[in-house]
Design a protein around this motif. Structure first.
Motif, mmCIF file in Angstrom:
data_model
loop_
_atom_site.group_PDB
_atom_site.id
_atom_site.type_symbol
_atom_site.label_atom_id
_atom_site.label_comp_id
_atom_site.label_asym_id
_atom_site.label_seq_id
_atom_site.Cartn_x
_atom_site.Cartn_y
_atom_site.Cartn_z
ATOM 1 N N UNK A 1 0.830 -1.223 0.000
ATOM 2 C CA UNK A 1 0.000 0.000 0.000
ATOM 3 C C UNK A 1 0.854 1.259 0.000
ATOM 4 N N UNK A 2 1.969 1.195 -0.726
ATOM 5 C CA UNK A 2 2.821 2.362 -0.899
ATOM 6 C C UNK A 2 3.883 2.555 0.156
ATOM 7 N N UNK A 3 3.927 1.665 1.157
ATOM 8 C CA UNK A 3 4.904 1.802 2.237
ATOM 9 C C UNK A 3 5.808 0.575 2.307
ATOM 10 N N UNK A 4 7.034 0.803 2.777
ATOM 11 C CA UNK A 4 7.937 -0.308 2.998
ATOM 12 C C UNK A 4 7.322 -1.246 4.026
ATOM 13 N N UNK A 5 7.410 -2.559 3.750
ATOM 14 C CA UNK A 5 6.809 -3.516 4.673
ATOM 15 C C UNK A 5 7.603 -3.579 5.971
ATOM 16 N N UNK A 6 6.868 -3.553 7.078
ATOM 17 C CA UNK A 6 7.506 -3.667 8.388
ATOM 18 C C UNK A 6 6.503 -4.218 9.389
ATOM 19 N N UNK A 7 7.019 -4.951 10.376
ATOM 20 C CA UNK A 7 6.151 -5.512 11.407
ATOM 21 C C UNK A 7 5.484 -4.410 12.218
ATOM 22 N N UNK A 8 6.206 -3.327 12.441
ATOM 23 C CA UNK A 8 5.656 -2.237 13.251
ATOM 24 C C UNK A 8 4.451 -1.587 12.570
ATOM 25 N N UNK A 9 4.476 -1.510 11.238
ATOM 26 C CA UNK A 9 3.341 -0.947 10.499
ATOM 27 C C UNK A 9 2.231 -1.967 10.295
ATOM 28 N N UNK A 10 2.550 -3.233 10.495
ATOM 29 C CA UNK A 10 1.556 -4.283 10.321
ATOM 30 C C UNK A 10 1.154 -4.499 8.882
ATOM 31 N N UNK A 11 2.057 -4.187 7.952
ATOM 32 C CA UNK A 11 1.717 -4.293 6.524
ATOM 33 C C UNK A 11 2.558 -5.332 5.784
ATOM 34 N N UNK A 12 3.111 -6.289 6.516
ATOM 35 C CA UNK A 12 3.926 -7.330 5.888
ATOM 36 C C UNK A 12 3.018 -8.335 5.185
ATOM 37 N N UNK A 13 3.294 -8.619 3.928
ATOM 38 C CA UNK A 13 2.529 -9.593 3.154
ATOM 39 C C UNK A 13 3.227 -10.941 3.260
ATOM 40 N N UNK A 14 2.555 -11.914 3.849
ATOM 41 C CA UNK A 14 3.089 -13.270 3.965
ATOM 42 C C UNK A 14 2.779 -14.000 2.659
ATOM 43 N N UNK A 15 3.794 -14.324 1.842
ATOM 44 C CA UNK A 15 3.505 -14.915 0.534
ATOM 45 C C UNK A 15 2.826 -16.278 0.625
ATOM 46 N N UNK A 16 3.183 -17.073 1.638
ATOM 47 C CA UNK A 16 2.601 -18.409 1.737
ATOM 48 C C UNK A 16 1.156 -18.370 2.215
ATOM 49 N N UNK A 17 0.862 -17.509 3.176
ATOM 50 C CA UNK A 17 -0.520 -17.360 3.629
ATOM 51 C C UNK A 17 -1.396 -16.792 2.512
ATOM 52 N N UNK A 18 -0.840 -15.863 1.752
ATOM 53 C CA UNK A 18 -1.584 -15.256 0.641
ATOM 54 C C UNK A 18 -1.883 -16.284 -0.438
ATOM 55 N N UNK A 19 -0.876 -17.104 -0.767
ATOM 56 C CA UNK A 19 -1.071 -18.153 -1.770
ATOM 57 C C UNK A 19 -2.050 -19.209 -1.283
#
Length: 595
Positions: A342-360
């Motif tokens: 969503x336009x931001x670097x992925x980080x745990x603190x932002x809660x925006x990390x995309x897990x590729x395996x969960x997504x798949x």
């Protein structure tokens, strides 16, 4: 008897047998023929779980490798793997109170599982703890020592534990809000000032030679912006020599320096050599006695795919190491950018990390593969958006899968439409279109048909021109044009109207055959478009395309580029319209997520 490949290297300071250069039967077997497309991902550092960036590197290689395989005469070799030595691993293992080897045995499996879950079809998964790699690194070290490119000295500078490297003053900057703290300009990792004694490699001796090579080979690094950036950096000033070992007192988890147990080999010197280990170094590289140069009898040179944060290692250090050894440089280095959320670097603190395996696991591996390649842009950072991904998946269903579902419905007969093509019954089709078209604009139908045929017959060539440059996004754009034009023709010609007209019991035999031929013709073009689209999207969506080709009953030996044109395969279609077929991909609601 010592093999010729080893006798010719000139390594005489140690017994080859006592050093164990001859591989045991239990070692990894490598058979990589020359004239092969050899693609590599970086080997991934095992200090954290796999993320979207790791998958992106894998997919760029996997789709390129699978695309090459569409040519049945092509040879390919594709490697990925894990980088398992270094201080970071040692530190994590100490904190967990386990050995570094136990840690890497466990964590490296996470990357294998990622590859399996996303259908990454690699030929070798290399680990830097593999015995053939350890021996290759020590062999390479002794070769550098023999040539006089290594020397002992003391070193001080700004060291990043995270990046496992020293940075010059020109490559560091203050950390805002943290007085006295410094970081790497490139990776933003914190650096600390250190001083130690170790071995150095004469990197500076090759700076001019590397500049000359890059200027002579402007396509060595893609995209062009990265090439220009690196070349300018090399011209700015001296690069200095490189520290290629660390004291064993500080680093225990690394490959020992031959004949000096007080030092361990620098993790990047170790890691980069994996690319030649994988295709058989040193066994499959023959060294010319007069020139000292190595000739590859295997898949080397490689095309490396890397992230933009490791360009210095792959485009300065690695080419220079190879120049020093007398080994041909890589074919090219493809430098890709990163994925944002969503336009931001992925980080745990932002809660925006995309897990590729969960997504798949939720959306399906092919949907994720397709999205990451369609929105792929190696030159600038890519942006993951859940709603955009969901929309893309819906479009795959609505435009691509539905095309096959429509012409594969019970109202049509794909097998018979192919039989009519084989028997030449479409040779006078324009005459039939002019005389028997139902409720359609004849010229509009012909135009839609002509555009479809032109697109279908040139699609492999068009897509190939993009994929060989690792521009999968533009290739997919071309692919969509075929799917859209096939849907356009189906909608314009309305073959279901002919099915309805054929129910008229008063039709004479001539009219019945003419209407049936038109209905089968439009069915055939839809089926051919579907077949070609499936073949050419297989490198991107291998599972879904295979299911759809199975539905069309296309012979497995005819699922390659030789059959990627209308009329090139007239042997499929049996059972394609049976009602027993299951829907290959179903609609699902967008996942609830915080992204």
């Amino acid at each position: 008897m010592i093999p010729k490949t080893l006798r010719s290297t000139g390594i005489t300071t140690k017994s080859i047998y006592s050093k164990g250069w001859i591989r045991s039967k239990s070692a990894v077997a490598v058979s990589t023929p020359p004239n092969t497309l050899y693609t590599t991902t970086p080997i991934f550092y095992v200090n954290a779980n796999p993320h979207l960036g790791h998958l992106y590197s894998m997919l760029l290689c996997d789709t390129r490798n699978r695309w090459e395989k569409l040519n049945p005469r092509a040879k390919t070799f594709f490697t990925t793997g894990t980088d398992e030595h270094g201080l970071k691993i040692q530190t994590v293992a100490e904190k967990q109170n386990i050995s570094p080897k136990d840690l890497t045995d466990k964590v490296s499996q996470n990357f294998k599982v990622l590859a399996t879950d996303l259908d990454i079809d690699y030929d070798r998964f290399i680990r830097t703890t593999d015995q053939d790699h350890v021996k290759a690194v020590q062999f390479f070290w002794e070769l550098m020592q023999e040539k006089g490119y290594l020397y002992e000295g003391s070193h001080s500078g700004w060291y990043s534990v995270s990046d496992e490297t020293f940075y010059p003053e020109t490559q560091i900057e203050p950390i805002e809000g943290n007085p006295g703290k410094m970081r790497s300009k490139e990776t933003k990792s914190e650096v600390v000032y250190q001083q130690e004694s170790n071995y150095f490699f004469k990197l500076s001796a090759f700076q001019d030679r590397l500049i000359e090579y890059l200027e002579t080979n402007p396509d060595f690094i893609i995209p062009k912006t990265k090439y220009t950036q690196l070349l300018n950096e090399l011209k700015e000033g001296p690069i200095g020599d490189l520290s290629v070992s660390r004291p064993s007192s500080r680093l225990t988890w690394g490959i020992p320096v031959p004949n000096d147990p007080s030092q361990r080999i620098y993790v990047w010197f170790d890691a980069l050599i994996n690319y030649i280990t994988s295709c058989g170094f040193p066994n499959s590289f023959i060294r010319d006695k007069e020139t000292g140069l190595f000739k590859s009898g295997n898949a080397w040179p490689a095309t490396h795919v890397i992230g933009k944060d490791i360009i210095r290692f792959h485009c300065i250090y690695w080419p220079i190491f190879l120049m020093a050894a007398g080994i041909e440089l890589p074919e090219k280095v493809v430098v890709h950018s990163h994925w944002l959320s969503d336009g931001f670097k992925m980080s745990k603190s932002l809660g925006n990390v995309v897990d590729p395996q969960a997504t798949a696991a939720y959306y399906g591996q092919d949907s994720l593969r397709f999205f990451l390649m369609e929105y792929s842009n190696i030159e600038s950072d890519c942006n993951y958006r859940e709603d955009q991904f969901h929309f893309t998946r819906e479009t795959i269903i609505g435009k691509f899968a539905n095309l096959i579902t429509r012409c594969g419905g019970s109202a049509f007969n794909i097998e018979k439409s192919v039989e009519y093509a084989k028997s030449g019954k479409y040779e006078q089709i324009d005459e039939l279109i002019g005389k028997y078209s139902i409720k359609t604009d004849i010229e509009e139908v012909k135009l839609a048909r002509d555009k479809l045929e032109m697109t279908a017959n040139s699609l492999y060539s068009t897509m190939n021109s993009h994929i060989v440059q690792f521009d999968q996004s533009k290739a997919i754009g071309e692919w969509w044009s075929l799917v859209e034009r096939a849907n356009e023709l189906f909608q314009t010609a309305q073959p279901w109207l002919y099915t309805k007209a054929l129910k008229d019991v008063d039709l004479n035999a001539e009219d019945r055959e003419a209407l049936l031929t038109l209905q089968l013709y439009y069915t055939y073009l839809a089926a051919e478009s579907s077949r070609i689209a499936c073949i050419l999207i297989n490198p991107i969506m291998p599972k879904l395309s295979t299911m759809l080709l199975d539905r069309l009953n296309v012979d497995p030996t005819r699922r390659n580029a030789d059959f990627a044109a209308i009329g090139s395969d007239l042997s499929y279609g049996h059972g394609a319209n049976e009602k027993t077929h299951k829907i290959p991909i179903v609609r699902i609601p967008m996942r609830e997520t915080n992204l």
